[in-house]
Design an enzyme around this catalytic site. Structure first.
Site, PDB file in Angstrom:
ATOM      1  N   HIS A  65      91.924 -58.330  41.789  1.00 25.21           N
ATOM      2  CA  HIS A  65      92.659 -57.096  42.126  1.00 25.21           C
ATOM      3  C   HIS A  65      91.720 -56.002  42.616  1.00 25.21           C
ATOM      4  CE1 HIS A  65      95.072 -53.499  41.815  1.00 25.21           C
ATOM      5  NE2 HIS A  65      94.343 -53.056  40.803  1.00 25.21           N
ATOM      6  N   HIS A  89      87.182 -49.569  39.428  1.00 24.63           N
ATOM      7  CA  HIS A  89      88.109 -48.510  39.012  1.00 24.63           C
ATOM      8  C   HIS A  89      88.832 -48.782  37.689  1.00 24.63           C
ATOM      9  CE1 HIS A  89      91.216 -51.012  41.067  1.00 24.63           C
ATOM     10  NE2 HIS A  89      92.049 -50.444  40.211  1.00 24.63           N
ATOM     11  N   GLU A  93      88.779 -48.211  31.776  1.00 22.52           N
ATOM     12  CA  GLU A  93      90.063 -48.268  31.069  1.00 22.52           C
ATOM     13  C   GLU A  93      90.277 -49.606  30.357  1.00 22.52           C
ATOM     14  OE1 GLU A  93      94.831 -48.161  32.076  1.00 22.52           O
ATOM     15  OE2 GLU A  93      93.365 -47.733  33.643  1.00 22.52           O
ATOM     16  N   ASP A  94      89.919 -50.721  31.015  1.00 23.33           N
ATOM     17  CA  ASP A  94      90.315 -52.030  30.510  1.00 23.33           C
ATOM     18  C   ASP A  94      89.189 -52.847  29.866  1.00 23.33           C
ATOM     19  OD1 ASP A  94      92.841 -51.511  31.412  1.00 23.33           O
ATOM     20  OD2 ASP A  94      92.581 -52.526  33.331  1.00 23.33           O
ATOM     21  N   ASP A 156      94.911 -48.842  45.194  1.00 20.17           N
ATOM     22  CA  ASP A 156      95.255 -49.560  43.967  1.00 20.17           C
ATOM     23  C   ASP A 156      96.767 -49.774  43.894  1.00 20.17           C
ATOM     24  OD1 ASP A 156      95.012 -50.552  41.251  1.00 20.17           O
ATOM     25  OD2 ASP A 156      95.705 -48.581  40.585  1.00 20.17           O
TER      26      ASP A 156
END
Length: 723
Positions: A65, A89, A93-94, A156
């Site tokens: 992605h 990006h 966060e992940d 995104d």
């Protein structure tokens, strides 16, 4: 930076990953140097390691992605820092990777971009709407610092929309709605037309799959006839330009399905009456040639009056430039024609991403980038004025759907406003202080009401008075986000100031007989109560009283324990000193719409949480319900010399004769009274009912009006209404 070596990864997708990275780097080779390409390659492998073991709903490795997102940006030639941020990006966060680790490995600039794109997940919100609004607020603030943040966010979202089929239906619809409401309009506002069109098409397909399929089939069936007409038009225009020696690129363009659907819905048209499904685009080498070509096509086919728009002289808010005209084409079919230069065409398709070269703060950038930064600065101003994230998002949504109107100041300067904008919107577009103090407006030298919608080409002059202030009623008709946020911001500050003054009056009234002024209260008692009630200061306590959030007699008892308050003394003796109402109070003293009190009426006040004191006539039917809470009732009385106009409702039963309406209106006008609203209805063919709202100064003027109306033979019955 040393070259990155491939990481040990799962054999089932390692070859695919290498191919994707190599494919990305081959695109970059067209405009980046070798060291920059290598930096992006290292970021790809770093992201692959960080996302190891993570998969998307489709089952493919998650790292595919961010690489796809980076590829979207590479196609419009973004700088390598933006591309590195795109591939990283989701890392903060992940995964367990921190912003500091990214900064150490790839530099502070990349880390800041990644952080700007990351979602706000640590804060708990009371609702999903609030959480979504706060995420958008953070995104816009990050955009203001560095416009490249929104580019990564849009890319995104585009890739997420391309792969949305793997999501459950409910989530697909939610994401599609969000895309159509926010992300596609942002793309349009930034001039990135190619991106907007794909976002809208995908959003339409997922939000309304059946409508999309039916419309696509219908357009496909009508394509044959229209294509023949377009072919004739293209050939004739191309030949005419060759005869005149004009070098131009002439291409047909098909309107995308979401645009057709919106037009059909807004104008309630069947598909066969949407004539701009196909359009002709003519691209030339200079601005002079644009206007020359316009004359040539108008010579070939007659133009449709009122449909010509010159966006070259006056560009759209996002920097878009073109000449637009509508021609009566072959067989009388209207065809839209767009004429622009090559540079304008690139700008129209790519907007702020056109010829991307990231500029330092002192540099100007291309026109779309300049306009985008101006817009972002306006968003920052709105964010500072907004009360919360939901209010901010509401303002941004209003700002994302402009259908421009261009008006002039008396000095000849052009002011751009959205369709439906009023004189108040114009005033705030000039400056917040002008908006806050405007009292009237002239359009083309004629006085008009402030709520009058403006039209293209008008000259607008605003009349201001330094002592004036915004009217809360303006919120019902302003359309620009700046006007709405400025009015709200002013009224909130005004409400607090008025609430403090009213709270002071109410508390002093409750303490009458013990202290003549709040300054005489023991400071230690005041501070102890402030601390006990957990408020920032005594002014906050007074504001809460004025807004009806706290009851003055109860606080008076806590400030002076053992003292009998005026409220208690009045309840015991049947006497008390009423609070004087001037009639000119603002946001914290209002008048009940249920009974419309007038100066001269016997009145009573009720403390309402958040609204302050609401004044009612003592005969109002709502008084009986409110008396269940006697501690919230306060004695009030009209002050001497009350000024202003007050609304009052009348009901007239009249003979249903020709001219009765004009007779009643003339009688009211003779009494020097203004009619605010009027409604009529027929009861039985013989008797009709007229419902009036008049503006009067007091009961005396009302009595005079009613006496005059009762003298009319047509008036059978007259009453003052209460709901």
């Amino acid at each position: 930076m040393t070259p990155a070596s491939p990481l040990p990864i799962e054999p089932d997708w390692s070859e695919d990953l290498v191919l994707r990275i190599d494919d990305l780097c081959s695109v970059l080779a067209a405009y980046l140097d070798a060291s920059q390409i290598e930096a992006v390659r290292q970021a790809c492998w770093f992201s692959a390691e960080a996302h190891r073991g993570q998969s998307r709903k489709s089952g493919e490795p998650y790292v595919f992605h961010p690489i796809a997102v980076t590829r979207i940006l590479a196609e419009v030639r973004f700088d390598h820092e933006t591309l590195m941020a795109a591939v990283l990006h989701d890392v903060i966060e992940d995964t367990k990777i921190s912003k500091e680790q990214i900064a150490e490995r790839f530099g502070t600039e990349v880390a800041e971009l990644v952080d700007g794109v990351s979602k706000l997940t640590q804060i708990q919100f009371s609702s999903k709407v609030e959480a979504q609004a706060e995420n958008f607020r953070k995104m816009f603030l990050a955009m203001a610092k560095d416009i490249r943040v929104i580019m990564v966010k849009l890319a995104d979202r585009l890739h997420n929309m391309r792969t949305l089929g793997a999501m459950p239906p409910q989530k697909r619809r939610r994401i599609a709605r969000e895309t159509l409401d926010i992300y596609a309009p942002i793309s349009g506002r930034l001039g990135m037309n190619h991106l907007r069109l794909e976002l809208e098409s995908l959003g339409f397909a997922y939000l309304y799959p059946l409508r999309h399929r039916v419309l696509a089939d219908a357009v496909r069936k009508m394509r044959g006839n229209r294509r023949e007409i377009m072919g004739q038009l293209e050939t004739r225009v191309r030949n005419r330009l060759l005869e005149e020696g004009v070098k131009a690129r002439v291409v047909g363009r098909e309107k995308h399905l979401w645009g057709i659907y919106k037009k059909m819905k807004a104008k309630r048209l069947p598909l066969k009456e949407v004539y701009d499904v196909y359009a002709l685009r003519i691209i030339v080498d200079s601005v002079d040639t644009c206007y020359r070509v316009l004359g040539l096509v108008h010579g070939l086919y007659k133009p449709l009056m009122g449909k010509f728009k010159d966006y070259i002289a006056i560009p759209k808010a996002n920097g878009y430039q073109s000449l637009h005209t509508v021609l009566f084409g072959p067989h009388g079919v209207p065809i839209e024609v767009q004429i622009r230069t090559y540079d304008m065409h690139v700008m129209a398709e790519a907007g702020v991403a056109a010829h991307w070269l990231y500029k330092s703060p002192g540099a100007q950038g291309n026109p779309a980038q300049v306009r985008a930064r101006e817009w972002l600065q306006k968003l920052l101003d709105m964010q500072r004025r907004a009360g919360n994230s939901v209010e901010f998002l509401e303002s941004v949504k209003m700002d994302l759907f402009p259908d421009e109107v261009y008006v002039f100041t008396p000095r000849g300067e052009i002011i751009e406003l959205p369709r439906g904008a009023t004189a108040v919107d114009f005033a705030y577009a000039i400056h917040s202080d002008v908006g806050n103090t405007c009292v009237a407006a002239k359009v083309d030298r004629r006085l008009v009401p402030l709520r009058t919608p403006l039209e293209n080409g008008q000259t607008v002059e605003v009349i201001i008075t330094p002592t004036a202030r915004p009217n809360p009623a303006w919120l019902s008709f302003v359309v620009t986000a700046k006007a709405r946020s400025s009015i709200r911001h002013y009224l909130k500050n005004l409400q607090r100031e008025e609430a403090i003054l009213l709270g002071k009056r109410l508390l002093e009234k409750s303490l009458l007989g013990y202290v003549s002024s709040l300054s005489e209260l023991p400071p230690e008692r005041v501070q102890a109560l402030v601390k006990e009630l957990n408020v920032a200061g005594f002014d906050d306590l007074l504001a809460d009283i004025g807004l009806g959030l706290r009851v003055a007699p109860l606080l008076a008892k806590r400030l002076l324990p053992g003292a009998e308050t005026v409220h208690e003394a009045a309840a015991r003796s049947g006497t008390g000193q009423p609070l004087l109402i001037r009639g000119t109070e603002g946001t914290v003293v209002s008048f009940g719409r249920c009974c419309r009190p007038l100066p001269g009426d016997a009145i009573i006040g009720y403390l309402t949480a958040g609204r302050g004191v609401v004044i009612h006539r003592d005969t109002c039917r709502n008084v009986a319900d409110y008396k269940k809470n006697p501690e919230k009732w306060i004695e009030v009385e009209w002050a001497h010399g009350v000024s202003g106009d007050f609304p009052v409702d009348l009901r007239l039963d009249v003979s249903n004769k020709r001219g009765v309406f004009a007779t009643v209106a003339a009688a009211i006008a003779e009494s020097d009274t203004n009619i605010e609203t009027i409604q009529t209805s027929e009861r039985d063919g013989v008797v009709g009912t007229i419902l009036l709202t008049l503006n009067v100064r007091d009961r005396t003027q009302l009595a005079r009006v009613m006496k005059r109306l009762r003298q009319l033979p047509e008036v059978l019955r007259l009453t003052r209404r209460s709901s």
